[in-house]
Design a protein around this motif. Structure first.
Motif, short mmCIF file in Angstrom:
data_model
loop_
_atom_site.label_atom_id
_atom_site.label_comp_id
_atom_site.label_asym_id
_atom_site.label_seq_id
_atom_site.Cartn_x
_atom_site.Cartn_y
_atom_site.Cartn_z
N SER A 75 0.81 -1.23 0.00
CA SER A 75 0.00 0.00 0.00
C SER A 75 0.85 1.28 0.00
O SER A 75 0.81 2.07 0.95
N PRO A 76 1.61 1.50 -1.05
CA PRO A 76 2.42 2.74 -1.10
C PRO A 76 1.54 3.98 -1.27
O PRO A 76 0.49 3.93 -1.90
N ASP A 77 2.00 5.08 -0.68
CA ASP A 77 1.32 6.37 -0.86
C ASP A 77 2.01 7.20 -1.94
O ASP A 77 1.42 8.17 -2.43
N ALA A 78 3.22 6.84 -2.28
CA ALA A 78 3.96 7.51 -3.35
C ALA A 78 5.10 6.59 -3.77
O ALA A 78 5.57 5.76 -2.99
N VAL A 79 5.51 6.74 -5.03
CA VAL A 79 6.59 5.92 -5.59
C VAL A 79 7.60 6.83 -6.26
O VAL A 79 7.23 7.77 -6.99
N ILE A 80 8.86 6.57 -6.00
CA ILE A 80 9.97 7.27 -6.67
C ILE A 80 10.74 6.24 -7.50
O ILE A 80 11.11 5.18 -6.98
N VAL A 81 10.95 6.54 -8.77
CA VAL A 81 11.74 5.66 -9.64
C VAL A 81 12.96 6.44 -10.12
O VAL A 81 12.82 7.47 -10.79
N MET A 82 14.13 5.95 -9.76
CA MET A 82 15.38 6.60 -10.19
C MET A 82 16.16 5.62 -11.06
O MET A 82 16.66 4.61 -10.58
N ASN A 83 16.22 5.89 -12.36
CA ASN A 83 16.84 4.93 -13.27
C ASN A 83 17.34 5.60 -14.54
O ASN A 83 17.43 6.83 -14.61
N GLY A 84 17.65 4.80 -15.55
CA GLY A 84 18.10 5.30 -16.85
C GLY A 84 19.39 4.66 -17.32
O GLY A 84 19.49 4.20 -18.45
N TYR A 85 20.39 4.60 -16.45
CA TYR A 85 21.71 4.14 -16.87
C TYR A 85 21.72 2.68 -17.28
O TYR A 85 22.28 2.31 -18.31
N ALA A 86 21.08 1.81 -16.48
CA ALA A 86 21.05 0.38 -16.81
C ALA A 86 20.31 0.13 -18.12
O ALA A 86 20.65 -0.78 -18.87
N ASP A 87 19.28 0.94 -18.40
CA ASP A 87 18.54 0.79 -19.66
C ASP A 87 19.39 1.18 -20.85
O ASP A 87 19.20 0.66 -21.95
N LEU A 88 20.32 2.12 -20.65
CA LEU A 88 21.23 2.49 -21.73
C LEU A 88 22.16 1.34 -22.07
O LEU A 88 22.54 1.15 -23.23
N LEU A 89 22.52 0.52 -21.08
CA LEU A 89 23.48 -0.57 -21.28
C LEU A 89 22.82 -1.89 -21.69
O LEU A 89 23.48 -2.74 -22.30
N LEU A 90 21.54 -2.08 -21.37
CA LEU A 90 20.88 -3.36 -21.61
C LEU A 90 20.56 -3.55 -23.09
O LEU A 90 19.89 -2.71 -23.70
N PRO A 91 21.02 -4.66 -23.71
CA PRO A 91 20.72 -4.90 -25.13
C PRO A 91 19.23 -4.89 -25.41
O PRO A 91 18.42 -5.30 -24.57
#
Length: 472
Positions: free
Chosen positions: A241-257
């Motif tokens: 039951s989260p009241d808010a979500v923070i997603v911090m990403n980007g770098y791994a998606d740049l490297l993933l084929p």
């Protein structure tokens, strides 16, 4: 008499004498040669024992110097992943062998094992980086904020949970609640006065957040890309039951084929299709571990690679991958576009999932060292960029801002539920040195990011107080 004559004849025969001398001379040479080889055969093992002894003394002295001069450095091994089965058995033959245990998961690729800790981190029974377990039923008066992401959000290389962004954010929110309770007249009330003439005075005060117990839960996992995070959000975060979500990403998606949707166990497909490959890898790893028990081998390795720490590439890659950073970067625009489209799709799905539950989400592009201005670089960061090389800098500078632009466009398109933060450009304003490697930050920089998140979180609909007007 005949014997003496024959002997004398043989003795005074010049040809026979030459052969006798030759035989004796050869015997002498053979004797000398056999003695020399014997000494050599004896000297080799004695020399190896001596070298092993000297190497052990040298390594012990080096370790003492390292402890006294840089004992504050976090352990690299403590943060490296070690893959296990569901029963806790270590999967042999893998190139990654650290202390942070992770289990295979059919949906999210892998997840951290519960109930583990060392001097640098504590993982609770749910696999979150937290000291205490998270009850499935949320207590009354508690506001839960979950952080998803990879190693940057997890707090790689930080000395303890308290230095991760999640804990720093939680402390800021707790301090805000304490301040509101101590000075209530400086903040907007939850309910306005019954006298309308007082409303203006109350509304020009500082904005309030709910008077609650704020819990920021670190659900990030080193090595995660957006596909892993999407699955974790749906299966491991929503039940709490989260009241808010923070997603911090980007770098791994740049490297993933582009042909992969998420990161999973390295070499899993090869092991499943070729049992012999797993056996060979296991044998090679066992042999390598046996050799590394010798101090001489350790000393040679340290001499050939003078730095005590891993290379910048190895320090940066903490998930289930083995190629270098350069090998993992997209090699052309077409491949990058496929990775970018996949990232946008995953981010969009996460927004739609939380929107269906009226949960706000913050999309934060994680920082990376090429986003830092040259004027702000410390000497250690300049050396880091030099080691990464020109090709790395040009490729990341070209492609990474486009992942940031995806978050910005999604934040505008879904502005009722989504907000975005650009930590890539924010790297220019972080204190020097900001980076321990291309994406992992110092404790001071984690504080800066936590402060930026705090300012955004306090404006979310589930956190911010909107004063009620009793006269309406």
């Amino acid at each position: 008499m005949l014997k003496i004559t024959v002997s004398c004849a043989m003795l005074f025969n010049p040809f026979r004498r030459r052969r006798l001398y030759a035989t004796r001379s050869s015997f002498g040479r053979n004797r000398k040669r056999s003695v020399s080889w014997g000494l050599i055969l004896l000297a080799v093992p004695l020399g190896m024992i001596g070298l092993e002894f000297l190497a052990r003394i040298t390594l012990n002295l080096t370790a003492q110097e390292k402890t006294s001069s840089s004992g504050a450095n976090p352990s690299l091994e403590a943060y490296q992943l070690q893959f296990t089965t569901a029963s806790g058995q270590v999967i042999a033959g893998l190139p990654i062998t650290g202390q942070l245990q992770a289990e295979l998961n059919a949906t999210s690729g892998y997840e951290l094992s519960g109930n583990q800790e060392n001097a640098f981190w504590q993982i609770n029974e749910q696999g979150f980086r937290d000291h205490e377990p998270v009850p499935l039923v949320k207590p009354e008066g508690e506001v839960r904020i979950f952080i998803l992401g990879g190693s940057t959000a997890f707090g790689q290389w930080s000395q303890g949970n308290q230095n991760a962004i999640s804990n720093k954010l939680e402390s800021l929110l707790a301090a805000r609640v304490a301040q509101q309770r101590k000075q209530p007249d400086e903040y907007q009330p939850e309910t306005l006065s019954i006298y309308r003439s007082e409303h203006y005075k109350q509304l020009i005060r500082k904005k309030s957040i709910h008077n609650a117990n704020y819990r920021v839960i670190n659900a990030a996992v080193p090595g995660y890309a957006s596909g892993n995070e999407l699955a974790r959000l749906a299966l491991n975060v929503f039940p709490y039951s989260p009241d808010a979500v923070i997603v911090m990403n980007g770098y791994a998606d740049l490297l993933l084929p582009s042909e992969q949707t998420l990161y999973t166990l390295p070499e899993l497909e090869q092991f499943l299709t070729d049992a012999g490959a797993h056996y060979r890898a296991q044998f090679d790893l066992a042999l390598n571990n046996r050799l590394h028990q010798f101090s001489l081998v350790q000393a040679i390795q340290r001499w050939t690679s003078p730095a005590d720490d891993l290379s910048i590439s190895d320090r940066t890659i903490v998930g289930p991958t083995t190629p270098s950073l350069i090998q993992q970067l997209p090699q052309d625009d077409k491949e990058f576009q496929a990775r970018l489209d996949r990232y946008k799709e995953h981010q969009t799905q996460m927004i739609r999932l939380v929107a269906g539950r009226n949960i706000p989400i913050v999309l934060a592009t994680q920082p990376e060292i090429t986003g830092r201005s040259m004027e702000a670089l410390s000497p250690s960061e300049e050396a880091m960029l030099q080691e990464l090389g020109q090709r790395y800098q040009e490729t990341v500078s070209k492609y990474y801002p486009q992942l940031r632009d995806v978050n910005q466009s999604l934040g505008k398109a879904f502005n009722r539920n989504a907000r975005y933060l650009d930590f890539y450009a924010a790297g220019a304003n972080l204190p020097a040195p900001a980076f321990q490697d291309p994406i992992h930050l110092t404790a001071e920089s984690n504080t800066k990011l936590a402060t930026a998140l705090y300012e955004t979180v306090t404006m979310l609909s589930t956190v911010r107080v909107t004063p009620k007007d009793p006269t309406r």
